[in-house]
Design a protein around this motif. Structure first.
Motif, PDB file in Angstrom:
ATOM      1  N   GLU A 236      49.773  13.784  18.052  1.00  0.00           N
ATOM      2  CA  GLU A 236      48.416  14.090  17.893  1.00  0.00           C
ATOM      3  C   GLU A 236      47.988  13.097  16.637  1.00  0.00           C
ATOM      4  OE1 GLU A 236      47.819  18.209  17.466  1.00  0.00           O
ATOM      5  OE2 GLU A 236      47.783  18.714  19.545  1.00  0.00           O
ATOM      6  N   ARG A 237      48.939  13.357  15.578  1.00  0.00           N
ATOM      7  CA  ARG A 237      48.698  12.364  14.397  1.00  0.00           C
ATOM      8  C   ARG A 237      48.406  10.893  15.021  1.00  0.00           C
ATOM      9  NH1 ARG A 237      52.551  15.809  12.134  1.00  0.00           N
ATOM     10  NH2 ARG A 237      54.151  14.388  12.357  1.00  0.00           N
ATOM     11  N   ALA A 238      49.349  10.532  15.746  1.00  0.00           N
ATOM     12  CA  ALA A 238      49.290   8.942  16.109  1.00  0.00           C
ATOM     13  C   ALA A 238      48.204   9.008  16.844  1.00  0.00           C
ATOM     14  CB  ALA A 238      50.432   8.439  17.083  1.00  0.00           C
TER      15      ALA A 238
ATOM     16  N   ALA B 233      42.421   6.918  17.378  1.00  0.00           N
ATOM     17  CA  ALA B 233      41.029   7.217  17.708  1.00  0.00           C
ATOM     18  C   ALA B 233      40.013   6.890  16.648  1.00  0.00           C
ATOM     19  CB  ALA B 233      40.975   8.487  18.025  1.00  0.00           C
ATOM     20  N   ALA B 234      40.711   6.650  15.288  1.00  0.00           N
ATOM     21  CA  ALA B 234      39.558   6.525  14.227  1.00  0.00           C
ATOM     22  C   ALA B 234      39.041   5.271  14.193  1.00  0.00           C
ATOM     23  CB  ALA B 234      40.658   6.644  12.808  1.00  0.00           C
TER      24      ALA B 234
ATOM     25  N   ALA C  71      38.426  -1.275  12.974  1.00  0.00           N
ATOM     26  CA  ALA C  71      37.478  -2.299  12.250  1.00  0.00           C
ATOM     27  C   ALA C  71      38.186  -3.570  11.600  1.00  0.00           C
ATOM     28  CB  ALA C  71      36.761  -1.323  11.216  1.00  0.00           C
ATOM     29  N   TYR C  72      37.381  -4.458  11.480  1.00  0.00           N
ATOM     30  CA  TYR C  72      38.010  -5.562  10.725  1.00  0.00           C
ATOM     31  C   TYR C  72      37.895  -5.685   9.415  1.00  0.00           C
ATOM     32  CZ  TYR C  72      37.748  -7.682  15.622  1.00  0.00           C
ATOM     33  OH  TYR C  72      38.258  -8.115  16.750  1.00  0.00           O
ATOM     34  N   ASP C  73      38.951  -6.192   8.547  1.00  0.00           N
ATOM     35  CA  ASP C  73      38.792  -6.099   7.193  1.00  0.00           C
ATOM     36  C   ASP C  73      38.539  -7.358   6.845  1.00  0.00           C
ATOM     37  OD1 ASP C  73      41.191  -7.747   7.208  1.00  0.00           O
ATOM     38  OD2 ASP C  73      42.501  -6.052   6.672  1.00  0.00           O
TER      39      ASP C  73
END
Length: 99
Positions: free
Chosen positions: A54-56, A61-62, A67-69
């Motif tokens: 679930e943590r993985a 899922a975030a 998102a690109y940095d």
């Protein structure tokens, strides 16, 4: 977890013909039975496994993971499935995932 272990142990013993023992476990009087202790151990391992998975999944899922940095990379680019492999293997994830 103890309730789940009792259900599993009582079910097992009941199907093997040990109705009195199964009833005792259902009433909470058989927590010292080997079947209850074994079920607790198995469930604890499974709960740990599910928590890792679930943590993985939550990390993957975030939106920020994808998102690109400023360097033009995403955390997913750097991860390349590493977190999933560790979650499945039951090993500690790389340090970048520790809070």
């Amino acid at each position: 977890m103890l309730d789940r272990a009792r259900v599993a142990a009582a079910h097992h013993l009941g199907h093997r013909g040990y109705a009195a023992e199964a009833d005792a476990i259902r009433k909470g009087l058989g927590d010292d039975f080997a079947e209850v202790r074994i079920a607790l151990q198995i469930l604890a391992g499974e709960d740990d496994r599910f928590a890792r998975l679930e943590r993985a999944l939550a990390t993957y899922a975030a939106a920020s993971f994808w998102a690109y940095d400023v360097s033009g990379l995403t955390a997913a680019d750097l991860d390349e499935g590493d977190l999933a492999r560790h979650a499945l293997a039951g090993t500690a994830p790389p340090g970048r995932y520790h809070e």
